[in-house]
Scaffold this active site. Structure first.
Site, PDB file in Angstrom:
ATOM      1  N   ASP A 206     -29.641 -15.081  14.562  1.00 43.19           N
ATOM      2  CA  ASP A 206     -28.852 -15.805  15.565  1.00 43.19           C
ATOM      3  C   ASP A 206     -28.028 -14.816  16.366  1.00 43.19           C
ATOM      4  OD1 ASP A 206     -25.823 -15.741  14.359  1.00 43.19           O
ATOM      5  OD2 ASP A 206     -27.322 -15.780  12.763  1.00 43.19           O
ATOM      6  N   ASP A 208     -24.333 -14.060  17.198  1.00 48.09           N
ATOM      7  CA  ASP A 208     -23.075 -14.403  16.554  1.00 48.09           C
ATOM      8  C   ASP A 208     -22.147 -15.121  17.542  1.00 48.09           C
ATOM      9  OD1 ASP A 208     -21.939 -14.120  13.914  1.00 48.09           O
ATOM     10  OD2 ASP A 208     -20.394 -12.876  14.823  1.00 48.09           O
TER      11      ASP A 208
END
Length: 266
Positions: A206, A208
């Protein structure tokens, strides 16, 4: 006896299909699971799922000392340690593999050394915490498996199990760090204390919180992306395992205890 150890991250709970569990006692209690020893690409490999086979240990409760001690007892001298991380750079997109060359430890409350409880006090240097030979082998092998591998970067390790606030994430990014994880420390430092060659493969799951525009990362998102990367990761690790040198005594990692009070222990 196993030559190589693999510590599986979130969602990475099995490796070799032809393997058997081995009970290992350690001074620090039980490892996350009994190591499973089997053959991968012609080499004997010991595998431990970092969080347990049912993911019952959150990052701050993983018994890092027991896991690494157990691998050492089985003869392991080279450790491959994949993990899930968040990206602190826009160009490090989900699915990218990062092979870090530095870490920043922002954890607290964890057991950070095997040299305690009556053992000699030992100060090791993790100035370059990851094995140069292991890192080079991962990078060379990745050219045959995936184009999304980045050579180098700093992993900042937070305590977890919560994710970062936007302010924390922006701070980490402002330092020039690359990815954020929850398990890279003290694991890497303890490996150095045991004179083990240690190489991390960080799988970006992902962006952050500080560089995302939505509601921030979720556990479901992390597990989903890591799960989609598992097979590609296993192929890469098998390539690396087949190429790691068998004679590693000249590696500087193996000499981390030279001149210390622990030099005669191993």
């Amino acid at each position: 006896m196993a030559e190589i150890g693999v510590i599986g991250g979130s969602g990475f709970y099995t490796f070799s299909s032809k393997a058997h569990a081995v009970e290992v006692d350690t001074p620090f209690g039980r490892p996350s699971e009994s190591p499973v020893v089997g053959e991968v690409n012609g080499r004997e490999v010991a595998f431990i799922p970092r969080h347990g086979a049912d993911h019952r240990f959150p990052p701050h409760q993983v018994n890092y000392r027991a896991n690494l001690w157990a691998l050492h007892e089985l003869g392991v001298r080279q450790v491959l340690a994949p993990c899930a991380v968040g990206s602190l750079k826009p160009e490090l997109t989900p699915g990218t593999f990062v092979v870090p060359d530095q870490f920043v430890d922002r954890t607290w409350g964890r057991e950070h050394t095997v040299y305690a409880d009556g053992r000699p006090v030992v100060h090791v240097s993790p100035a370059d915490p990851y094995c140069a030979i292991g890192r080079a082998t991962v990078i060379a092998s990745s050219n045959q498996v995936t184009s999304k591998t980045v050579d180098g970067g700093t992993m900042v390790v937070i305590n977890g199990p919560r994710f970062s606030t936007r302010a924390e994430s922006r701070w980490h990014a402002a330092q020039g760090w690359s990815v954020v994880g929850m398990t890279g420390a003290p694991e890497a430092a303890i490996a150095r204390e045991l004179a083990l060659c240690y190489t991390s493969v960080a799988v970006v799951t992902d962006h952050d919180a500080g560089i995302s525009t939505g509601d921030g990362v979720t556990e479901a998102e992390v597990f989903a992306v890591f799960g989609r990367s598992i097979e590609r990761l296993k192929v890469l690790l098998a390539e690396v395992i087949g190429k790691l040198p068998k004679a590693d005594e000249d590696c500087s990692c193996r000499h981390s205890l030279d001149g210390t009070a622990a030099a005669e222990l191993w």
